[in-house]
Design an enzyme around this catalytic site. Structure first.
Site, PDB file in Angstrom:
ATOM      1  N   GLU A  19       0.831  -1.206   0.000  1.00  0.00           N
ATOM      2  CA  GLU A  19       0.000   0.000   0.000  1.00  0.00           C
ATOM      3  C   GLU A  19       0.869   1.260   0.000  1.00  0.00           C
ATOM      4  OE1 GLU A  19      -3.273  -0.148  -0.450  1.00  0.00           O
ATOM      5  OE2 GLU A  19      -3.001  -2.319  -0.526  1.00  0.00           O
TER       6      GLU A  19
ATOM      7  N   TRP B 278       2.086   1.623  -3.549  1.00  0.00           N
ATOM      8  CA  TRP B 278       1.036   2.187  -4.410  1.00  0.00           C
ATOM      9  C   TRP B 278       1.046   3.709  -4.335  1.00  0.00           C
ATOM     10  CZ3 TRP B 278      -1.995   0.937  -8.301  1.00  0.00           C
ATOM     11  CH2 TRP B 278      -2.374  -0.383  -8.530  1.00  0.00           C
TER      12      TRP B 278
ATOM     13  N   TRP C 249     -20.524  10.300 -20.995  1.00  0.00           N
ATOM     14  CA  TRP C 249     -21.087  10.235 -19.649  1.00  0.00           C
ATOM     15  C   TRP C 249     -22.503  10.787 -19.630  1.00  0.00           C
ATOM     16  CZ3 TRP C 249     -18.034   7.355 -16.831  1.00  0.00           C
ATOM     17  CH2 TRP C 249     -16.628   7.390 -17.043  1.00  0.00           C
TER      18      TRP C 249
ATOM     19  N   ASN D 200     -11.086   1.997   2.559  1.00  0.00           N
ATOM     20  CA  ASN D 200     -10.564   1.916   1.198  1.00  0.00           C
ATOM     21  C   ASN D 200     -11.380   0.976   0.311  1.00  0.00           C
ATOM     22  OD1 ASN D 200      -8.485   2.766  -0.698  1.00  0.00           O
ATOM     23  ND2 ASN D 200      -7.877   0.625  -0.708  1.00  0.00           N
TER      24      ASN D 200
ATOM     25  N   TRP E 293     -15.805  10.437 -13.886  1.00  0.00           N
ATOM     26  CA  TRP E 293     -14.976  10.218 -12.698  1.00  0.00           C
ATOM     27  C   TRP E 293     -14.460  11.525 -12.108  1.00  0.00           C
ATOM     28  CZ3 TRP E 293      -9.983  12.019 -13.069  1.00  0.00           C
ATOM     29  CH2 TRP E 293      -9.442  12.143 -14.360  1.00  0.00           C
TER      30      TRP E 293
ATOM     31  N   TRP F  18      -9.326   7.088  -8.553  1.00  0.00           N
ATOM     32  CA  TRP F  18     -10.544   7.339  -9.322  1.00  0.00           C
ATOM     33  C   TRP F  18     -10.401   6.842 -10.758  1.00  0.00           C
ATOM     34  CZ3 TRP F  18     -15.503   8.324  -8.730  1.00  0.00           C
ATOM     35  CH2 TRP F  18     -15.943   8.682  -7.458  1.00  0.00           C
TER      36      TRP F  18
END
Length: 433
Positions: free
Chosen positions: A258, A261, A289, A324, A342, A365
């Protein structure tokens, strides 16, 4: 005669221990004046005058001030533009050097370049250091010299490149005798900054051996306090990333992943700054969208009729935090069930999250939308009901955030199977044609 000093400019590194710029400044030839600038370029864009992040920074500065006062010094906190702040500092003091730590966001890069140019005209060196990451910029790249865009090989190279000196802690706290001796400065109040007290108790960080070593067992269960809450503290640098990596190496590789990341997304933002406003995979900008404003408001308020989504959004609205696993579900729901851009969701999270970090927020996202690097494929569409059965089977998390929850508490904003088929059609048209 003006006092000769060096400046340590604090930003995303609000601590004394293992602080790179502070360590190098204190090892230099001149007494060090700690400085923090409440940048109006940033503050003026914050609409919520009870912004908890500003309160967190203010509280952290007060704690730093107490430590510096104990050493006969103080942190000079200035409210205004960065340019005006350095005009003021270089007028009041004979500044011999400015020390600070690297920042990788587009605004910060532009700001630092401007400050360096301004200081160079006064013959003042601007010295910057790596501090908020273990590996930065182009330190972890492919053999052909290009940046990684897939996490797994990046993390493998990251781990393979790690040496003890990369996570060596710098004993900045042992050199505080070289602080500039002065009467302590008054920190502007929140009201002085145009803000109000958020009246909020921040979650406490838990990086104990027990919590970290059990992280992989509980990290996906939103009803369990199984995470470290380190993200808020990392965001503002009140804890050292090197210290956290040391703990992760000893106790839990999943938790280490993590942390990696986080650096992966910072590296992506640095190399591909266009992701701030556009899809990493540019063809995803062709998606049509729906952007239904009424449905977006229901999502924001936690009123979609999907309990796990609504619980997550209500937790976010009330606390500035969201588990998360639930972040992934709520984000995927907005993009794929509702077909809302998004960027709308990213902006809402940016407004609400205590641990908001541009690179991570953008990266996650875009992962959820399918448009990012190493993202979930466009055809992966989470079923919120199946996710509930898997991660909150006793409905403990849902009942906590939806008081008096009943199965029919709201009519769902859209049917899952209908939404799934619609999303696949729209994504195929945008991405594959």
């Amino acid at each position: 005669m003006k006092k000769e000093i060096s400046i340590c400019w604090f930003r995303r590194d609000l601590r004394i221990n293992d602080q790179s710029a502070l360590f190098h400044a204190l090892k230099g030839d001149f007494p060090v004046l700690p400085v923090f600038i409440f940048d109006t370029e940033i503050l003026d864009k914050l609409q919520d005058k009870k912004d908890r992040r500003v309160a967190f920074i203010h509280s952290s500065l007060s704690q730093l001030q107490a430590e510096f006062i104990n050493r006969g010094s103080g942190i000079y906190v200035i409210y205004g533009s960065v340019e005006d702040a350095f005009d003021k500092l270089t007028t009041e003091f004979a500044v011999k050097a400015v020390y600070t730590n690297h920042d990788y966001e587009p605004y910060a890069i532009k700001r630092d370049s401007s400050v360096e140019k301004m200081l160079s005209q006064k013959n003042i060196p601007f010295r910057t250091f790596k501090d908020q990451v273990v590996f930065e910029k182009s330190e972890i790249i492919k053999s052909d010299g290009t940046p990684y865009t897939v996490f797994t090989p990046y993390s493998r190279k990251w781990k393979g490149s790690l040496k003890e000196e990369d996570i060596q802690l710098l004993p900045s706290e042992n050199h505080l005798f070289n602080l500039f001796k002065t009467k302590s400065f008054t920190i502007p109040s929140l009201n002085d900054l145009g803000f109000e007290d958020a009246d909020f108790h921040f979650p406490e960080i838990n990086i104990s051996e027990k919590r970290i070593s059990e992280y992989h067992e509980y990290r996906n269960l939103p009803s369990v306090e199984g995470t470290s809450m380190a993200s808020v503290y990392l965001r503002f640098g009140t804890v050292s990333i090197r210290q956290l990596v040391k703990s992760a190496l000893k106790w839990n590789e999943q938790w280490l992943n993590e942390l990696i990341w986080r650096e992966f997304f910072m590296m992506i933002l640095y190399h591909f700054p266009y992701v701030v406003n556009g899809s990493f995979k540019k063809k995803y900008d062709q998606i049509k969208w729906r952007n239904n404003e009424d449905e977006f408001r229901k999502w924001c308020r936690g009123e979609t009729g999907y309990p796990l989504v609504d619980a997550g959004m209500r937790q976010l609205n009330e606390t500035g935090l969201m588990h998360n696993r639930v972040r992934m579900i709520t984000a995927g729901f907005l993009c794929k069930h509702l077909l809302i851009d998004w960027r709308w969701g990213e902006a809402y999270f940016a407004h609400k999250l205590l641990d908001y970090d541009l690179s991570a927020n953008n990266g996650n996202w875009q992962w959820a939308a399918g448009s990012g690097c190493d993202a979930a494929p466009y055809f992966r569409i989470f079923n919120p009901s199946a996710q509930t059965l898997k991660f909150d089977p006793k409905l403990s998390y849902i009942r906590k955030w939806i008081p008096g929850f009943r199965a029919d508490y709201l009519i769902p904003v859209v049917d899952h199977e209908f939404a799934r088929k619609r999303a696949l059609e729209v994504y195929k048209q945008g991405v594959l044609e």
